[in-house]
Enzyme design. Structure first.
Site, PDB file in Angstrom:
ATOM      1  N   CYS A 100      10.719  11.979 -32.381  1.00 30.91           N
ATOM      2  CA  CYS A 100      11.771  11.895 -31.371  1.00 30.91           C
ATOM      3  C   CYS A 100      11.197  12.338 -30.030  1.00 30.91           C
ATOM      4  CB  CYS A 100      12.934  12.801 -31.772  1.00 30.91           C
ATOM      5  SG  CYS A 100      14.317  12.772 -30.611  1.00 30.91           S
ATOM      6  N   GLU A 143      19.211   6.901 -33.464  1.00 27.40           N
ATOM      7  CA  GLU A 143      19.763   6.860 -32.104  1.00 27.40           C
ATOM      8  C   GLU A 143      21.242   7.246 -32.091  1.00 27.40           C
ATOM      9  OE1 GLU A 143      17.806   6.873 -29.778  1.00 27.40           O
ATOM     10  OE2 GLU A 143      16.087   6.178 -30.928  1.00 27.40           O
ATOM     11  N   HIS A 146      22.031  10.841 -32.063  1.00 22.89           N
ATOM     12  CA  HIS A 146      21.962  11.507 -30.759  1.00 22.89           C
ATOM     13  C   HIS A 146      23.336  11.548 -30.091  1.00 22.89           C
ATOM     14  CE1 HIS A 146      17.742  12.445 -30.095  1.00 22.89           C
ATOM     15  NE2 HIS A 146      17.367  11.231 -30.473  1.00 22.89           N
TER      16      HIS A 146
END
Ligand code: NI
Length: 177
Positions: A100, A143, A146
């Site tokens: 990441c 993703e 997040h």
């Protein structure tokens, strides 16, 4: 337009849930997407979520090119995914190594749904509806995490499967997302 600083793990903004986009026609959204694209490219990332550049909106981008470094990964076209909804297509989970941009230099083994459907909107507000598996599914789950304030180390089952990229995979230039 601009390469933005990527927040690193420890910044509380990475732990906050992101808000849905409501105005798809705004200049701010268009500029955000350009900045995210430029930042991801500059850092050679496979994906980026808006909270990683300090913007608390439900916007993610990802792209995986066919590469000799990823012989087993199918390529994923550049995608802007806004206000995403994920639906697993089975109970099957797969473990895979992730990195990441907000956790630079590290790699961890993370369980993810092997196949899922994702729905949402593109940059123009048009619907997206795809059913994907394997690496594509993994990138999307990373993703979208997040947007929920979840970083991949929080999902590692055994912290012995977490370490420095150059020690775990010496000589390999791996992408983060
Ligand atoms: Ni990430």
């Amino acid at each position: 337009m601009a390469i933005r600083d990527v927040l690193k793990m420890g910044d509380p903004r990475l732990l906050e849930p992101a808000r849905p986009v409501e105005d798809f026609a705004s200049l701010e959204l268009a500029q955000l997407i350009v900045d995210m694209h430029d930042t991801m490219r500059a850092l050679n990332g496979a994906g980026l979520a808006a909270p990683q550049i300090g913007v608390g909106l439900q916007v993610v981008i990802f792209e995986v090119s066919a590469s000799p470094r990823y012989p087993d990964a199918e390529s994923v076209p550049f995608t802007v995914l806004i206000n995403p909804l994920l639906t697993p297509l089975s109970d099957a989970m797969e473990e895979g190594w992730e990195g990441c941009l907000s956790v630079p230099g590290m790699r961890g083994l993370v369980p993810r749904h092997a196949a899922l459907r994702y729905q949402g909107f593109d940059a123009a507000g048009q619907p997206i509806d795809r059913s994907v598996s394997d690496f594509h599914a993994r990138v999307v789950q990373h993703e979208v995490d997040h947007l929920r304030g979840i970083l991949y180390p929080m999902r590692i089952r055994d912290l012995r499967d977490f370490g420095f990229t150059d020690t775990l995979f010496p000589g390999q230039n791996l992408q983060d997302d």
